[in-house]
Design a protein around this motif. Structure first.
Motif, short mmCIF file in Angstrom:
data_model
loop_
_atom_site.label_atom_id
_atom_site.label_comp_id
_atom_site.label_asym_id
_atom_site.label_seq_id
_atom_site.Cartn_x
_atom_site.Cartn_y
_atom_site.Cartn_z
N THR A 179 2.54 37.17 1.09
CA THR A 179 3.20 36.73 2.15
C THR A 179 3.28 37.55 3.31
N TRP A 180 3.48 38.76 3.13
CA TRP A 180 3.74 39.72 4.30
C TRP A 180 2.50 40.45 4.58
N ILE A 181 1.47 40.53 3.78
CA ILE A 181 0.18 41.05 4.25
C ILE A 181 -0.39 40.00 5.16
N ASP A 182 -0.41 38.33 4.74
CA ASP A 182 -0.71 37.63 5.81
C ASP A 182 -0.24 37.65 7.14
N TRP A 183 1.24 37.96 7.04
CA TRP A 183 2.13 37.97 8.38
C TRP A 183 1.51 39.18 9.16
N ARG B 172 10.58 36.42 13.08
CA ARG B 172 9.48 36.04 13.66
C ARG B 172 8.47 34.85 13.05
N THR B 173 8.56 34.93 11.72
CA THR B 173 8.06 33.82 10.83
C THR B 173 8.41 32.54 11.34
N TRP B 174 9.93 32.62 11.31
CA TRP B 174 10.63 31.11 11.69
C TRP B 174 10.44 30.70 13.01
N LEU B 175 10.45 31.70 13.94
CA LEU B 175 9.76 31.53 15.58
C LEU B 175 8.70 30.87 15.61
N ALA B 176 7.84 31.66 15.04
CA ALA B 176 6.32 31.10 15.08
C ALA B 176 6.05 29.86 14.56
N ARG B 177 6.63 29.48 13.20
CA ARG B 177 6.81 28.10 12.64
C ARG B 177 7.52 27.02 13.82
N GLY B 178 8.38 27.54 14.64
CA GLY B 178 9.00 26.71 15.41
C GLY B 178 8.16 26.40 16.68
N GLY B 179 7.08 26.96 17.01
CA GLY B 179 6.14 26.64 17.93
C GLY B 179 6.16 27.70 19.00
N LEU B 180 6.98 28.71 19.01
CA LEU B 180 7.08 29.61 19.88
C LEU B 180 5.71 30.48 20.13
N THR B 181 5.12 30.76 21.21
CA THR B 181 3.88 31.70 21.46
C THR B 181 4.39 33.15 21.30
N ASP C 246 16.67 32.90 5.35
CA ASP C 246 15.39 33.07 4.55
C ASP C 246 15.09 32.49 3.60
N TYR C 247 16.26 31.73 2.67
CA TYR C 247 15.92 31.03 1.44
C TYR C 247 15.60 29.67 1.88
N GLU C 248 16.09 28.93 3.01
CA GLU C 248 15.83 27.83 3.51
C GLU C 248 14.23 27.88 4.06
N LEU C 249 13.98 28.92 4.55
CA LEU C 249 12.54 28.94 5.02
C LEU C 249 11.40 29.21 3.96
N LEU C 250 11.74 30.08 3.12
CA LEU C 250 10.77 30.52 1.88
C LEU C 250 10.85 30.24 0.67
N GLY C 251 11.96 29.79 0.19
CA GLY C 251 12.57 29.31 -0.93
C GLY C 251 13.08 30.64 -1.67
#
Length: 344
Positions: free
Chosen positions: A308-312, A158-167, A218-223
């Motif tokens: 990270t996950w509290i914010d999400w 869901r983090t990846w989708l949101a960063r990709g511009g999905l509503t 997830d490594y590419e997304l978050l390190g």
């Protein structure tokens, strides 16, 4: 999985049972507060895999603390719910799942990291080679298979989708399917799902079989980051601090042993553990082991791993009211690796 309830209904049931379970546990352990601490820890394991506590026990790092295996579990949320309700003494889950359970007033505390993502070990989102899926928008209306809902794989997706511009509405059209890890690759190859979330040795085995490709990881997304922690109930921590300290430090030593040994040595040891426990398991998955993925020495927990996950969760409306402080969710006081020069 041990339950067919949805993650939210399972969470509600866990919290509903919590008061009774905690009272029972307190009554049963009343003598421990002023006398001998328990030296046996009930836990749930994983089929054909070796958990860090099991490795620590085999290496002699747990001293006289014994592990009592009570069965296997496929998802972290179910594992920590069992701990919260007193069915087990410790459990491990994705840190976001721990945040949600604690937000529901479950008296549990994270004490040591046990898995994570790095350049060698990570969770990837895979499709068949001929799939048209390339980016976030391609997942609308598609089915994504993962080991459990409401945990690591869903949060990262869901983090990846949101960063990709999905509503939020578009993200809601991506169908999530819970599947046992050992069946996820097969479901992808049978085209029962469009995307498979694969991690660790199961991922490496699937990739070695060919015919699939990565959409993202997830490594590419978050390190590099530690993603999950072991938790105990707060009343257990109060009654058995020395036992918990032995456990946490033992797990930390197992993390460092695996980090510093040749891969072949670790794989051989893991196979030995599986063979000795006599559960009629296939050891081939272990051949693909690379690392635990834990970021910090000895599994020491940092604020980042919860922030990270509290914010999400807050941004998605899953957390109501004031956001908890990361430091309120975990403690390093039982981990000797957290002290200067610790871990010896």
């Amino acid at each position: 999985m041990p339950s067919t309830l949805s993650p939210r209904r399972a969470l509600t049931a866990a919290v509903a049972l919590l008061t009774l379970a905690t009272a029972t546990a307190t009554a049963c352990g009343a003598d421990a507060a002023g006398g001998a601490q328990t030296r046996e820890l009930r836990y749930q394991g994983s089929v054909a895999q070796v958990t860090l506590p099991e490795l620590a026990a085999d290496l002699g790092y747990l001293g006289d603390v014994r592990l009592n295996w009570i069965g296997n579990v496929t998802g972290g949320p179910a594992d920590i719910q069992a701990t919260a309700t007193g069915q087990s003494d410790f459990g491990g889950a994705f840190n976001g799942a721990i945040v949600k359970l604690q937000a529901a007033n479950a008296p549990i505390t994270a004490v040591v990291s046990y898995y994570g993502s790095d350049a060698q070990t990570f969770q990837g989102y895979y499709v068949l080679d001929d799939s048209p899926i390339r980016g976030p928008r391609d997942l609308i209306g598609k089915r994504v298979g993962m080991n459990t809902l409401g945990a690591h794989a869903e949060a990262v997706l869901r983090t990846w989708l949101a960063r990709g511009g999905l509503t939020a509405a578009e993200i809601g059209k991506v169908e999530l399917v819970a599947l046992p890890p050992v069946n996820t690759e097969q479901s992808l190859r049978a085209r029962q799902i469009d995307v498979a979330v694969l991690g660790g040795v199961i991922r490496d085995k699937a990739v070695a079989g060919g015919g699939i490709r990565t959409v993202f990881t997830d490594y590419e997304l978050l390190g590099a980051f530690s993603a999950g922690s072991y938790v105990f109930r707060d009343d257990f921590l109060t009654r058995n601090p020395d036992t918990v300290r032995t456990f946490v430090t033992g797990v930390g030593k197992a993390i460092e042993w695996a980090r510093t040994q040749p891969r072949e040595t670790v794989v051989a040891r893991l196979k030995t553990v599986i063979s000795k426990r006599g559960r009629n398991e296939d050891t081939t998955l272990v051949d693909y082991w690379k690392s635990s993925g834990v970021a910090e020495p000895g599994g020491v927990i940092t604020d980042r791993e919860f922030a990270t996950w509290i914010d999400w969760l807050a941004d998605t409306g899953e957390l109501k009211g004031e956001r908890p402080k990361p430091s309120d969710l975990y403690t390093n006081r039982f981990n000797t690796f957290a002290a200067p020069g610790g871990g010896a």
